[in-house]
Design a protein around this motif. Sequence first.
Motif, PDB file in Angstrom:
ATOM      1  N   LEU A 139       0.825  -1.201   0.000  1.00 25.97           N
ATOM      2  CA  LEU A 139       0.000   0.000   0.000  1.00 25.97           C
ATOM      3  C   LEU A 139       0.863   1.256   0.000  1.00 25.97           C
ATOM      4  CD1 LEU A 139      -2.489  -1.109   2.823  1.00 25.97           C
ATOM      5  CD2 LEU A 139      -2.698  -1.522   0.363  1.00 25.97           C
ATOM      6  N   VAL A 140       0.496   2.226  -0.859  1.00 23.90           N
ATOM      7  CA  VAL A 140       1.123   3.548  -0.844  1.00 23.90           C
ATOM      8  C   VAL A 140      -0.008   4.571  -0.858  1.00 23.90           C
ATOM      9  CG1 VAL A 140       2.632   5.181  -2.021  1.00 23.90           C
ATOM     10  CG2 VAL A 140       3.162   2.746  -2.093  1.00 23.90           C
ATOM     11  N   GLY A 141      -0.080   5.407   0.174  1.00 25.60           N
ATOM     12  CA  GLY A 141      -1.155   6.390   0.258  1.00 25.60           C
ATOM     13  C   GLY A 141      -0.867   7.393   1.352  1.00 25.60           C
ATOM     14  N   GLY A 142      -1.930   7.978   1.883  1.00 20.07           N
ATOM     15  CA  GLY A 142      -1.777   8.955   2.951  1.00 20.07           C
ATOM     16  C   GLY A 142      -1.037  10.204   2.529  1.00 20.07           C
ATOM     17  N   GLY A 143      -1.148  10.562   1.229  1.00 23.63           N
ATOM     18  CA  GLY A 143      -0.449  11.737   0.724  1.00 23.63           C
ATOM     19  C   GLY A 143       1.025  11.504   0.461  1.00 23.63           C
ATOM     20  N   ASP A 168      -4.462   9.621  -0.987  1.00 22.16           N
ATOM     21  CA  ASP A 168      -3.752  10.102  -2.170  1.00 22.16           C
ATOM     22  C   ASP A 168      -2.301   9.624  -2.187  1.00 22.16           C
ATOM     23  OD1 ASP A 168      -6.094  11.452  -2.616  1.00 22.16           O
ATOM     24  OD2 ASP A 168      -5.326  13.411  -2.005  1.00 22.16           O
ATOM     25  N   ALA A 169      -1.730   9.553  -3.407  1.00 14.74           N
ATOM     26  CA  ALA A 169      -0.333   9.133  -3.531  1.00 14.74           C
ATOM     27  C   ALA A 169       0.254   9.643  -4.837  1.00 14.74           C
ATOM     28  CB  ALA A 169      -0.216   7.615  -3.477  1.00 14.74           C
ATOM     29  N   THR A 170       1.572   9.867  -4.830  1.00 15.01           N
ATOM     30  CA  THR A 170       2.322  10.235  -6.028  1.00 15.01           C
ATOM     31  C   THR A 170       3.478   9.262  -6.180  1.00 15.01           C
ATOM     32  OG1 THR A 170       1.782  12.586  -5.792  1.00 15.01           O
ATOM     33  CG2 THR A 170       3.683  12.030  -7.169  1.00 15.01           C
TER      34      THR A 170
END
Length: 284
Positions: A17-21, A49-51
Motif C-alpha cells: 500500500l502507498v497512500g496517505g499523501g 492520495d499518492a504520487t
Amino acid sequence: MTIDSGDVVYTPGGDFLVGGGATYTMNGGSFIQATGNNWMKFGTNTVGDATLIFNSGSSFNAGTSARMMIGDFNRNTLFHVNGGTVTTNAINLRAPGTIKVSSGELNITAAFIESLGNFQIEGGTVNFSQTYAPTAGILTFSGGSVDITGQLQQAGADLTISGSDVSATLLSLAAASTINFTAGTITISGTTDNGITAGADGYLNFLTGSSGQLILENVDSGLAASLLTDRIRLDGAVNAGAFAVADFGIGGSSISLIPESSHYAIGFGFAVLAVGLIRRRQTK
C-alpha cells in the motif's frame, strides 16, 4: 519513500500500500514484487492520495500474480513514468487514477485491464501485450510511441492522438465512439475489414489542420478509399475530397488530410474558371 540504488524485493505477506499523501520516488535501483496474489494499491480510497515517480535508471516490476490498483475517481493519484522502466505483470490492472508517461518505458502485460482513467503519453514508449480497450476516462497520446500487440478498441473513453506513433493489428470503434486525430501516425497491420471496424456512427475523426497519417499495411488504396464514406471523417463529417489516399508499397496504403492551402488553391482555381466563363459569355 525514495529508492536511489539497490534491489528491493517485496514478498507479499499482505497488500502493498502507498497512500496517505505519500510520494514514492525511484531514482535508480529496482523494485520487484515476488509472486503472490495480493493487491498493490496506490492512492486508492482505502489508503488515500499518492504520487509515484519513476526516474531514469529505475526499474519497477509488479509480480506476475499481483492485482494492481492505481487511484480511484475521487483521489488525486499520479503514477508518473519519467525515464525508468515500469512493467505491470499483474493479472488484474485497475487504474482510474492518472498515469503519465514522459520518457522511459511502460510495459502493460496485465491479463485483464479494467480501466485507465486519465492516461497521458507525452514521450517514451508504451507497450501493450494484448488488446487495449479503454471504456472510460480521458486519454491523450501527444508524443512517444504506443505499440499494441492486439487491437486498439475504442469503447467509450475520450481518446485524442496528437503526436504519438501508434501501432496495432486492428482499429475497432464501438457504436458512437470517436478517436480525434491531429498529429502523429496510426499504423494498422491487420487485414480485417480494411483495418478498421466500427459500429453505427463510430469513426476516426481528423480535425482541421491535422498533420496525422493513417497507414494500412495490408490494404491497397482502393479499399482504403472506401473508409472515407463513413469510418474516416473530417471534423465529424464525411468529406472524402479532403483526404489523400496513396499506395506506399506492396498491398499497403496511407490516408492523410490534404493541407488546407491545397483546398484554397482548388477553390481559387474554380473561382478563376467561373469568372473566365462569365466574361466569355459577356463578350459573345
